[in-house]
Design a protein around this motif. Structure first.
Motif, PDB file in Angstrom:
ATOM      1  N   PHE A 103       0.816  -1.214   0.000  1.00 59.09           N
ATOM      2  CA  PHE A 103       0.000   0.000   0.000  1.00 59.09           C
ATOM      3  C   PHE A 103       0.852   1.267   0.000  1.00 59.09           C
ATOM      4  CE2 PHE A 103       0.112  -1.597   4.462  1.00 59.09           C
ATOM      5  CZ  PHE A 103       0.849  -0.581   5.044  1.00 59.09           C
ATOM      6  N   SER A 104       2.178   1.127  -0.118  1.00 59.22           N
ATOM      7  CA  SER A 104       3.074   2.281  -0.186  1.00 59.22           C
ATOM      8  C   SER A 104       3.418   2.553  -1.639  1.00 59.22           C
ATOM      9  CB  SER A 104       4.353   2.005   0.608  1.00 59.22           C
ATOM     10  OG  SER A 104       5.329   2.996   0.359  1.00 59.22           O
ATOM     11  N   TYR A 105       3.094   3.771  -2.115  1.00 65.26           N
ATOM     12  CA  TYR A 105       3.256   4.076  -3.532  1.00 65.26           C
ATOM     13  C   TYR A 105       4.246   5.191  -3.830  1.00 65.26           C
ATOM     14  CZ  TYR A 105      -0.758   1.134  -4.520  1.00 65.26           C
ATOM     15  OH  TYR A 105      -1.585   0.064  -4.647  1.00 65.26           O
ATOM     16  N   GLY A 106       4.596   6.010  -2.873  1.00 59.46           N
ATOM     17  CA  GLY A 106       5.372   7.209  -3.158  1.00 59.46           C
ATOM     18  C   GLY A 106       6.807   6.933  -3.557  1.00 59.46           C
ATOM     19  N   PHE A 107       7.253   7.512  -4.668  1.00 65.64           N
ATOM     20  CA  PHE A 107       8.651   7.491  -5.100  1.00 65.64           C
ATOM     21  C   PHE A 107       9.180   6.074  -5.295  1.00 65.64           C
ATOM     22  CE2 PHE A 107       8.239  11.058  -1.949  1.00 65.64           C
ATOM     23  CZ  PHE A 107       8.125  12.065  -2.902  1.00 65.64           C
ATOM     24  N   ARG A 108       8.353   5.184  -5.825  1.00 61.58           N
ATOM     25  CA  ARG A 108       8.812   3.817  -6.025  1.00 61.58           C
ATOM     26  C   ARG A 108       8.743   3.450  -7.496  1.00 61.58           C
ATOM     27  NH1 ARG A 108       5.852  -0.288  -2.187  1.00 61.58           N
ATOM     28  NH2 ARG A 108       7.337  -1.656  -3.229  1.00 61.58           N
ATOM     29  N   PRO A 109       9.669   2.595  -7.976  1.00 58.24           N
ATOM     30  CA  PRO A 109       9.670   2.206  -9.385  1.00 58.24           C
ATOM     31  C   PRO A 109       8.357   1.554  -9.793  1.00 58.24           C
ATOM     32  CG  PRO A 109      11.677   1.486  -8.286  1.00 58.24           C
ATOM     33  CD  PRO A 109      10.752   1.972  -7.213  1.00 58.24           C
ATOM     34  N   GLU A 110       7.874   1.937 -10.973  1.00 53.67           N
ATOM     35  CA  GLU A 110       6.662   1.357 -11.553  1.00 53.67           C
ATOM     36  C   GLU A 110       5.407   1.621 -10.739  1.00 53.67           C
ATOM     37  OE1 GLU A 110       6.928   0.162 -14.543  1.00 53.67           O
ATOM     38  OE2 GLU A 110       9.087   0.440 -14.460  1.00 53.67           O
ATOM     39  N   ARG A 111       5.479   2.603  -9.841  1.00 57.56           N
ATOM     40  CA  ARG A 111       4.295   2.945  -9.069  1.00 57.56           C
ATOM     41  C   ARG A 111       4.096   4.440  -9.128  1.00 57.56           C
ATOM     42  NH1 ARG A 111       2.742  -0.930  -4.153  1.00 57.56           N
ATOM     43  NH2 ARG A 111       3.232  -2.869  -5.170  1.00 57.56           N
ATOM     44  N   SER A 112       2.853   4.858  -9.221  1.00 53.10           N
ATOM     45  CA  SER A 112       2.570   6.280  -9.337  1.00 53.10           C
ATOM     46  C   SER A 112       1.342   6.617  -8.521  1.00 53.10           C
ATOM     47  CB  SER A 112       2.319   6.641 -10.813  1.00 53.10           C
ATOM     48  OG  SER A 112       1.085   6.086 -11.256  1.00 53.10           O
TER      49      SER A 112
END
Length: 425
Positions: free
Chosen positions: A123-132
């Motif tokens: 459920f963590s999306y911030g500043f991660r590859p392939e996630r926006s």
């Protein structure tokens, strides 16, 4: 399998494994790649060195930088503090790192990312590859980047990192301080928002302080559903029962205080929301369901047009839309004498960038309004170029619009479609 792949494999295999030898992965080749990954036109830090200037004699520079990093002689420079306006009229401090700090930070992010991408929760999306932001769907941490506790930051890193050289390097950046108007000041807490490594450090901090704690709380103290979506220091949580939401909020305040953090009281609200909210409020004789803002969108309870099923409607936050239009209008007037193709190319990137983010299902009215107002602002700017240009008609303007301004369409599917395909866990 290369060294970084082995790091990821070891991290996935054992969640408690501590990595003792990470610095040897930062090679000259990686520093070259890190340099090339930086933005070419980014502002310079306290060293006043631009990307292009550093590229002159790059081979010698990278070799020397690699030697200093490996030998422990690398010295972190303070971040240059600048202030940028926020939509609410306040200003946000941004820290601009020196170019060599950016290069080394990018390399460190690549190495540590292979560990923590195996740790971070779904459920963590911030500043991660392939996630926006669009793969995440209201609470906010007050001045989060400015209040990260350095002692706790290092303790949390040490749960996975046992390489003293890597830890020493990160500690240098935390202690480097900031420079504003030529005056240096020590940083006892916080990590500069805007630096290359800050997003990763912030995710690591909140992974332990919030994410893992929420998971345990949900397992041990909640009855009924509890959901969370976090993007950096903004997060939304849903509770089936109000009393559990109230209890969690009180316990979360205490949890954050223990780690030097504070909930932003003005941006944190407990509201009734969801498929039964409208009926429940009507039965109590209360008004319409409250909305909440998250990641640039106002979220409201709604119904589908076709089958009258519950859905969440998202539209661009009105205040943010007005602020962006004001910014573009001002820039258009400033650049009005540039050649039409140059203006058209710039406006195409502005509108396309807006659509790439805000063109979600149900937000067509807002993105159409943005495009329409941009076109009108361009016409107004062109009419002010000269006396001759003042009689430019809307009909003639349509040709320029068709040539340069992208048409609107929905770019993102509904959240359920995205999550089912990409993130089954």
């Amino acid at each position: 399998m290369n060294g970084l792949d082995r790091i990821r494999e070891a991290a996935a295999r054992d969640g408690n494994f501590r990595f003792t030898n990470l610095m040897h992965h930062i090679t000259e080749a990686m520093l070259w790649d890190a340099y090339n990954a930086l933005k070419r036109d980014a502002a310079s830090g306290v060293d006043d060195v631009t990307w292009h200037e550093y590229g002159e004699g790059l081979e010698v520079r990278i070799k020397d930088l690699h030697y200093r990093v490996k030998s422990g002689r690398f010295r972190a420079k303070p971040s240059k503090r600048v202030w940028i306006p926020k939509p609410d009229g306040r200003q946000r401090p941004i820290g601009i790192a020196a170019l060599e700090d950016k290069i080394v930070q990018q390399a460190v992010v690549w190495v540590l990312g292979h560990i923590y991408e195996e740790d971070f929760l779904g459920f963590s999306y911030g500043f991660r590859p392939e996630r926006s932001q669009h793969k995440a769907l209201d609470a906010d941490i007050k001045s989060f980047f400015d209040t990260i506790n350095h002692t706790w930051m290092m303790k949390l890193l040490e749960r996975r990192i046992a390489d003293p050289r890597m830890l020493r390097l990160i500690r240098k950046w935390l202690r480097a301080g900031v420079s504003e108007d030529g005056e240096w000041s020590r940083t006892e807490v916080g990590t500069p928002q805007g630096s290359v490594i800050s997003p990763l450090l912030s995710n690591i901090y909140l992974h332990y302080v919030l994410d893992k704690w929420v998971t345990e709380w949900r397992k041990n103290k909640a009855n009924g559903e509890v959901i969370i979506v976090r993007y950096a220091d903004d997060f939304v949580m849903g509770f089936q029962y109000r009393n559990k939401a109230e209890r969690f909020l009180e316990e979360m305040k205490k949890r954050f205080a223990a780690f030097g953090l504070e909930i932003h009281s003005e941006k944190t609200r407990l509201i009734e929301f969801g498929r039964f909210a409208e009926a429940n409020r009507a039965a109590r004789g209360e008004g319409k369901v409250e909305a909440f803002d998250f990641l640039g969108f106002t979220h409201t309870c709604s119904r589908t047009w076709k089958n009258n099923r519950f859905t969440i409607h998202r539209k661009t936050i009105a205040k943010r839309l007005r602020a962006k239009l004001k910014e573009v209008r001002k820039e258009l007037i400033h650049r009005r004498h540039e050649p039409v193709p140059a203006l058209g190319k710039w406006l195409r990137s502005v509108v396309q960038g807006h659509l790439n983010y805000f063109a979600v299902p149900g937000n067509t009215k807002a993105i159409n309004a943005f495009r329409r107002e941009i076109c009108k602002a361009w016409l107004f700017a062109l009419r002010r170029r000269s006396q001759k240009s003042s009689n430019l008609t809307w009909e003639r303007m349509q040709c320029l619009i068709r040539t340069w301004i992208p048409t609107t369409k929905v770019y993102h599917p509904y959240p359920s479609q995205r999550l089912r395909v990409n993130y089954p866990r």
